[in-house]
Design a protein around this motif. Structure first.
Motif, PDB file in Angstrom:
ATOM      1  N   ASN A 153       0.867  -1.171   0.000  1.00 27.34           N
ATOM      2  CA  ASN A 153       0.000   0.000   0.000  1.00 27.34           C
ATOM      3  C   ASN A 153       0.911   1.230   0.000  1.00 27.34           C
ATOM      4  O   ASN A 153       2.133   1.119   0.110  1.00 27.34           O
ATOM      5  N   ARG A 154       0.331   2.397  -0.151  1.00 30.65           N
ATOM      6  CA  ARG A 154       1.149   3.614  -0.264  1.00 30.65           C
ATOM      7  C   ARG A 154       1.967   3.873   0.998  1.00 30.65           C
ATOM      8  O   ARG A 154       3.095   4.357   0.931  1.00 30.65           O
ATOM      9  N   ALA A 155       1.412   3.557   2.159  1.00 27.83           N
ATOM     10  CA  ALA A 155       2.142   3.770   3.412  1.00 27.83           C
ATOM     11  C   ALA A 155       3.394   2.908   3.466  1.00 27.83           C
ATOM     12  O   ALA A 155       4.448   3.352   3.928  1.00 27.83           O
ATOM     13  N   ALA A 192       5.964   4.489   1.374  1.00 33.77           N
ATOM     14  CA  ALA A 192       6.453   5.705   2.041  1.00 33.77           C
ATOM     15  C   ALA A 192       7.438   5.369   3.149  1.00 33.77           C
ATOM     16  O   ALA A 192       8.457   6.045   3.322  1.00 33.77           O
ATOM     17  N   TYR A 240       6.068  15.104   2.781  1.00 33.22           N
ATOM     18  CA  TYR A 240       5.272  14.573   1.672  1.00 33.22           C
ATOM     19  C   TYR A 240       4.931  13.090   1.905  1.00 33.22           C
ATOM     20  O   TYR A 240       3.795  12.662   1.698  1.00 33.22           O
ATOM     21  N   LEU A 241       5.909  12.303   2.352  1.00 31.72           N
ATOM     22  CA  LEU A 241       5.674  10.878   2.598  1.00 31.72           C
ATOM     23  C   LEU A 241       4.651  10.652   3.716  1.00 31.72           C
ATOM     24  O   LEU A 241       3.911   9.670   3.698  1.00 31.72           O
ATOM     25  N   ALA A 270       0.985   9.787   2.740  1.00 30.48           N
ATOM     26  CA  ALA A 270       0.638   8.403   2.409  1.00 30.48           C
ATOM     27  C   ALA A 270       0.446   7.569   3.673  1.00 30.48           C
ATOM     28  O   ALA A 270      -0.445   6.721   3.740  1.00 30.48           O
ATOM     29  N   LYS A 286      -2.919   8.354   5.183  1.00 29.55           N
ATOM     30  CA  LYS A 286      -4.062   7.852   4.422  1.00 29.55           C
ATOM     31  C   LYS A 286      -4.188   6.336   4.425  1.00 29.55           C
ATOM     32  O   LYS A 286      -5.304   5.820   4.439  1.00 29.55           O
ATOM     33  N   THR A 287      -3.068   5.609   4.386  1.00 28.22           N
ATOM     34  CA  THR A 287      -3.177   4.157   4.168  1.00 28.22           C
ATOM     35  C   THR A 287      -2.407   3.310   5.181  1.00 28.22           C
ATOM     36  O   THR A 287      -2.362   2.092   5.044  1.00 28.22           O
TER      37      THR A 287
END
Length: 194
Positions: free
Chosen positions: A130-132, A135, A160-161, A164, A167-168
């Motif tokens: 997932n995006r996390a 990141a 910025y990271l 993510a 969110k996830t």
């Protein structure tokens, strides 16, 4: 100009220390024509271990705590014996490749260990990052380079990271993120003292 076909994989590389302990380190390794190139910085524990015992294990895992832990002093993860090399496979590994060094280019600042795959195994399916998770891996790379990069650049990229992760991120991603942020704050505090 022809471009060399190569892939870089973000993995956890385990090597054997002089005292027989398993050392886990996050590393970007190159894959070329079915072989791998491991290029640790000098000096480093991975370089010393591979110079002494020319075998290692590439661990593919989606548990990003191992990446974050390896750059924040949490290097002791459960392992089991490798099948064909002297070394350890992370219990968290979804799959692993056992490598034997076939050639060494001992250059500065990074040595290049050319390795042949002698055994591979899949343990569990990879469901994707997932995006996390992505990141956290990128943040771990930044934390490993705190002493090399301008601190304001690192802060911008981490901000910025963080989006993510917000969110996830699940519990494992948040735990890993907190370890990394503790390391950044510690580094910042040490820098302000000097």
């Amino acid at each position: 100009m022809a471009r060399l076909e190569s892939k870089i994989h973000e993995v956890i590389l385990t090597t054997l220390s002089e005292d027989g302990q398993i050392h886990a380190a996050p590393m970007g390794i190159w894959e070329e024509k079915g072989n791998f190139i491991v290029a640790p910085f000098k000096p480093s524990t991975t370089y010393n271990n591979l110079s002494r015992y020319p075998e290692c294990v590439v661990n593919y895992t989606d548990d990003v705590r191992v990446f974050a832990g390896s750059v924040t002093g949490r290097r002791h993860w459960p392992t089991q014996a490798a099948t064909r090399v002297y070394g350890g496979v992370l219990v968290q590994a979804l799959a692993h490749s056992e490598l034997r060094v076939t050639q060494l280019q001992d250059t500065d600042p990074r040595a290049h260990f050319y390795c042949r795959v002698i055994y591979e195994a899949n343990h569990r399916p990879f469901r994707g990052f997932n995006r996390a998770q992505g990141a956290v891996i990128e943040a771990a790379v930044l934390v490993s380079r705190l002493h090399l990069l301008p601190f304001d650049k690192i802060e911008r990229e981490l901000k910025y990271l963080q989006i993510a992760v917000d969110k996830t991120g699940g519990p494992r991603e948040w735990e890993a993120w907190e370890w990394l942020m503790e390391q950044v704050q510690h580094y910042r505090g040490e820098e302000m003292k000097s």
